[in-house]
Design a protein around this motif. Structure first.
Motif, mmCIF file in Angstrom:
data_model
loop_
_atom_site.group_PDB
_atom_site.id
_atom_site.type_symbol
_atom_site.label_atom_id
_atom_site.label_comp_id
_atom_site.label_asym_id
_atom_site.label_seq_id
_atom_site.Cartn_x
_atom_site.Cartn_y
_atom_site.Cartn_z
ATOM 1 N N LEU A 44 -2.400 -22.328 -5.376
ATOM 2 C CA LEU A 44 -2.398 -23.793 -5.364
ATOM 3 C C LEU A 44 -3.237 -24.370 -4.237
ATOM 4 C CD1 LEU A 44 1.259 -24.781 -6.302
ATOM 5 C CD2 LEU A 44 -0.834 -25.239 -7.585
ATOM 6 N N SER A 45 -3.263 -23.702 -3.111
ATOM 7 C CA SER A 45 -4.052 -24.224 -1.988
ATOM 8 C C SER A 45 -5.552 -24.034 -2.217
ATOM 9 C CB SER A 45 -3.631 -23.537 -0.690
ATOM 10 O OG SER A 45 -3.879 -22.146 -0.766
ATOM 11 N N ARG A 46 -5.920 -23.250 -3.234
ATOM 12 C CA ARG A 46 -7.334 -22.982 -3.505
ATOM 13 C C ARG A 46 -7.797 -23.584 -4.837
ATOM 14 N NH1 ARG A 46 -5.202 -18.667 -0.867
ATOM 15 N NH2 ARG A 46 -4.522 -17.386 -2.583
ATOM 16 N N THR A 68 -14.472 -24.523 -9.194
ATOM 17 C CA THR A 68 -15.913 -24.246 -9.150
ATOM 18 C C THR A 68 -16.300 -22.997 -9.937
ATOM 19 O OG1 THR A 68 -15.760 -22.926 -7.118
ATOM 20 C CG2 THR A 68 -16.085 -25.307 -6.870
ATOM 21 N N PHE A 69 -15.313 -22.200 -10.356
ATOM 22 C CA PHE A 69 -15.632 -20.984 -11.108
ATOM 23 C C PHE A 69 -16.257 -21.352 -12.450
ATOM 24 C CE2 PHE A 69 -12.174 -18.102 -9.050
ATOM 25 C CZ PHE A 69 -12.821 -18.217 -7.840
ATOM 26 N N PRO A 70 -17.253 -20.589 -12.897
ATOM 27 C CA PRO A 70 -17.924 -20.914 -14.163
ATOM 28 C C PRO A 70 -17.164 -20.390 -15.388
ATOM 29 C CG PRO A 70 -18.991 -19.041 -13.161
ATOM 30 C CD PRO A 70 -17.914 -19.482 -12.201
ATOM 31 N N VAL A 71 -15.876 -20.692 -15.452
ATOM 32 C CA VAL A 71 -15.052 -20.306 -16.605
ATOM 33 C C VAL A 71 -14.254 -21.524 -17.044
ATOM 34 C CG1 VAL A 71 -14.872 -17.871 -15.994
ATOM 35 C CG2 VAL A 71 -13.181 -19.465 -15.131
ATOM 36 N N GLY A 83 -6.419 -26.899 -20.824
ATOM 37 C CA GLY A 83 -6.859 -28.289 -20.923
ATOM 38 C C GLY A 83 -6.333 -29.129 -19.780
ATOM 39 N N ARG A 84 -5.096 -28.863 -19.402
ATOM 40 C CA ARG A 84 -4.507 -29.606 -18.276
ATOM 41 C C ARG A 84 -5.241 -29.266 -16.971
ATOM 42 N NH1 ARG A 84 -1.506 -33.900 -16.557
ATOM 43 N NH2 ARG A 84 -0.459 -33.340 -14.650
ATOM 44 N N PHE A 85 -5.600 -27.991 -16.795
ATOM 45 C CA PHE A 85 -6.321 -27.588 -15.596
ATOM 46 C C PHE A 85 -7.704 -28.228 -15.549
ATOM 47 C CE2 PHE A 85 -9.093 -24.816 -13.146
ATOM 48 C CZ PHE A 85 -8.360 -24.654 -11.984
ATOM 49 N N ASP A 86 -8.388 -28.284 -16.696
ATOM 50 C CA ASP A 86 -9.726 -28.876 -16.741
ATOM 51 C C ASP A 86 -9.700 -30.367 -16.406
ATOM 52 O OD1 ASP A 86 -11.113 -26.564 -17.315
ATOM 53 O OD2 ASP A 86 -10.911 -26.801 -19.491
ATOM 54 N N SER A 87 -8.615 -31.045 -16.795
ATOM 55 C CA SER A 87 -8.550 -32.493 -16.550
ATOM 56 C C SER A 87 -7.815 -32.843 -15.264
ATOM 57 C CB SER A 87 -7.862 -33.181 -17.736
ATOM 58 O OG SER A 87 -6.519 -32.747 -17.838
ATOM 59 N N LEU A 88 -7.495 -31.841 -14.469
ATOM 60 C CA LEU A 88 -6.733 -32.074 -13.243
ATOM 61 C C LEU A 88 -7.545 -32.852 -12.223
ATOM 62 C CD1 LEU A 88 -3.988 -31.286 -11.944
ATOM 63 C CD2 LEU A 88 -5.140 -29.323 -10.977
ATOM 64 N N ASP A 89 -6.946 -33.888 -11.686
ATOM 65 C CA ASP A 89 -7.591 -34.677 -10.621
ATOM 66 C C ASP A 89 -7.079 -34.157 -9.284
ATOM 67 O OD1 ASP A 89 -8.827 -36.502 -9.045
ATOM 68 O OD2 ASP A 89 -7.676 -38.243 -9.738
ATOM 69 N N LEU A 90 -7.948 -33.463 -8.560
ATOM 70 C CA LEU A 90 -7.535 -32.839 -7.312
ATOM 71 C C LEU A 90 -7.181 -33.853 -6.232
ATOM 72 C CD1 LEU A 90 -10.066 -29.887 -7.059
ATOM 73 C CD2 LEU A 90 -7.716 -29.862 -7.888
ATOM 74 N N SER A 91 -7.670 -35.085 -6.357
ATOM 75 C CA SER A 91 -7.324 -36.094 -5.353
ATOM 76 C C SER A 91 -5.851 -36.478 -5.428
ATOM 77 C CB SER A 91 -8.202 -37.330 -5.521
ATOM 78 O OG SER A 91 -7.950 -37.940 -6.781
ATOM 79 N N GLU A 92 -5.231 -36.296 -6.602
ATOM 80 C CA GLU A 92 -3.813 -36.598 -6.728
ATOM 81 C C GLU A 92 -2.955 -35.571 -5.993
ATOM 82 O OE1 GLU A 92 -2.976 -36.688 -10.853
ATOM 83 O OE2 GLU A 92 -4.148 -38.488 -11.231
ATOM 84 N N LEU A 93 -3.491 -34.359 -5.805
ATOM 85 C CA LEU A 93 -2.723 -33.284 -5.169
ATOM 86 C C LEU A 93 -2.874 -33.289 -3.660
ATOM 87 C CD1 LEU A 93 -3.630 -30.416 -7.638
ATOM 88 C CD2 LEU A 93 -1.671 -31.941 -7.712
ATOM 89 N N ALA A 94 -3.819 -34.017 -3.146
ATOM 90 C CA ALA A 94 -4.055 -34.021 -1.706
ATOM 91 C C ALA A 94 -2.961 -34.736 -0.947
ATOM 92 C CB ALA A 94 -5.397 -34.664 -1.410
ATOM 93 N N PRO A 101 3.135 -29.466 -8.572
ATOM 94 C CA PRO A 101 2.729 -28.562 -7.485
ATOM 95 C C PRO A 101 3.536 -28.741 -6.200
ATOM 96 C CG PRO A 101 1.061 -30.245 -7.874
ATOM 97 C CD PRO A 101 2.066 -30.383 -8.962
ATOM 98 N N SER A 102 4.080 -29.920 -5.975
ATOM 99 C CA SER A 102 4.840 -30.122 -4.742
ATOM 100 C C SER A 102 6.183 -29.392 -4.774
ATOM 101 C CB SER A 102 5.066 -31.617 -4.498
ATOM 102 O OG SER A 102 5.791 -32.184 -5.570
ATOM 103 N N TRP A 103 6.623 -28.970 -5.953
ATOM 104 C CA TRP A 103 7.880 -28.236 -6.070
ATOM 105 C C TRP A 103 7.695 -26.735 -5.904
ATOM 106 C CZ3 TRP A 103 13.062 -29.337 -7.836
ATOM 107 C CH2 TRP A 103 13.380 -30.688 -7.742
ATOM 108 N N VAL A 104 6.456 -26.287 -5.816
ATOM 109 C CA VAL A 104 6.182 -24.854 -5.733
ATOM 110 C C VAL A 104 5.885 -24.489 -4.285
ATOM 111 C CG1 VAL A 104 4.639 -23.010 -6.463
ATOM 112 C CG2 VAL A 104 5.307 -24.789 -8.071
ATOM 113 N N ARG A 105 6.614 -23.519 -3.804
ATOM 114 C CA ARG A 105 6.364 -23.022 -2.447
ATOM 115 C C ARG A 105 5.356 -21.891 -2.537
ATOM 116 N NH1 ARG A 105 11.694 -21.226 -0.041
ATOM 117 N NH2 ARG A 105 10.350 -20.821 1.713
ATOM 118 N N SER A 106 4.227 -22.078 -1.875
ATOM 119 C CA SER A 106 3.194 -21.036 -1.916
ATOM 120 C C SER A 106 3.481 -19.916 -0.925
ATOM 121 C CB SER A 106 1.819 -21.639 -1.642
ATOM 122 O OG SER A 106 1.826 -22.323 -0.413
ATOM 123 N N ASP A 107 4.291 -20.182 0.085
ATOM 124 C CA ASP A 107 4.671 -19.136 1.036
ATOM 125 C C ASP A 107 6.107 -18.725 0.763
ATOM 126 O OD1 ASP A 107 5.867 -21.456 1.777
ATOM 127 O OD2 ASP A 107 5.405 -21.304 3.905
#
Length: 197
Positions: free
Chosen positions: A20-22, A28-31, A186-197, A106-112
Motif C-alpha cells: 500500500l505504501s508503494r 507506473t508498471f507497464p501492466v 478496474g478499481r486499481f486503474d481508476s484509483l486516485d492516489l491523491s485520495e489516499l495521501a 486502505p486506512s483499515w489495513v495495517r502494513s506493519d
C-alpha cells in the motif's frame, strides 16, 4: 488446517496489503490493473495453499497409518485429491477479498505487524469477521452446486460422483475469482492516489 482456512488469508500478507505504501510505484508498471491485482492475489494464495496442502498431506499420511480410525485408504486419497483442487481455488477468492478490502479501505489495513492497542485489536476483529463472512457467502453457491451434482450423480457413480461435483464447485470458485480480480483491476486503474495521501 481449519485455522489456516479462516485466518490464513489474514496472516499471509505478501500482496497489496504489504504494498500500500508503494501504490504510486505500482501505478507506473507497464501492466494492466487486472494483471497486477492477479499477481498480488495469486502470490499470497500460492503460499497459503502450499502450507495447507502440506498439512493435509501429513494428515492423510497419519490417517492412512492409523488403523483404529477405520478409514478406507481410497476415501483418504479421494479426500486429499478433492482438497488439492478446492483449497487453492478457495484461497484465491479469500485473498481477493482481503485485497479488495485493502484497495477499498486502505486506512483499515495495517502494513506493519507491530503490536497495537485495544483499538487495533477491535479493528482487526471487525475486518477479519467481515472478510470471513464474505468468504462464506462467496463459497456457498459453488458448494451448493457441487453438493446437488453429487446427490444427482451418486446413485449411478458412487463415490466417483465427487469428481464432477468437485470440478463444478472449483469452476464456480474460479469464476468468482476471475470476476473479483477483473473488478479489482478496474478499481486499481481508476484509483486516485491523491485520495489516499
Amino acid at each position: 488446517m481449519v485455522l489456516l482456512v479462516f485466518f490464513g488469508p489474514q496472516w499471509i500478507r505478501n500482496d497489496l496489503r504489504a504494498d500500500l505504501s508503494r501504490l504510486s510505484v505500482l501505478r507506473t508498471f507497464p501492466v494492466s490493473g487486472a494483471t497486477l491485482m492477479t499477481g498480488e492475489v495469486i502470490s499470497s494464495a500460492v503460499v497459503l495453499s502450499v502450507y495447507q496442502l502440506m498439512l493435509l498431506a501429513v494428515t492423510a499420511g497419519g490417517a492412512l497409518g492409523a488403523t483404529r480410525l477405520g478409514l478406507p485408504p481410497g476415501q483418504v486419497v479421494l479426500g486429499l485429491a478433492v482438497a488439492v483442487f478446492v483449497v487453492p481455488a478457495l484461497n484465491v477468492v479469500a485473498m481477493g477479498i482481503q485485497n479488495a478490502g485493502a484497495l477499498l479501505f486502505p486506512s483499515w489495513v495495517r502494513s506493519d505487524m507491530r503490536p497495537g492497542g485495544v483499538e487495533a485489536l477491535g479493528q482487526h476483529l471487525i475486518s477479519g469477521t467481515l472478510c470471513l463472512l464474505l468468504l462464506v457467502v462467496a463459497a456457498l453457491p459453488p458448494a451448493v452446486i457441487g453438493y446437488v451434482i453429487a446427490l444427482l450423480v451418486y446413485p449411478s457413480w458412487g463415490s466417483a460422483a465427487l469428481v464432477p461435483a468437485t470440478l463444478l464447485a472449483v469452476a464456480g470458485l474460479l469464476l468468482e475469482a476471475f470476476l473479483l480480480l477483473d473488478w479489482l483491476g478496474g478499481r486499481f486503474d481508476s484509483l486516485d492516489l491523491s485520495e489516499l495521501a
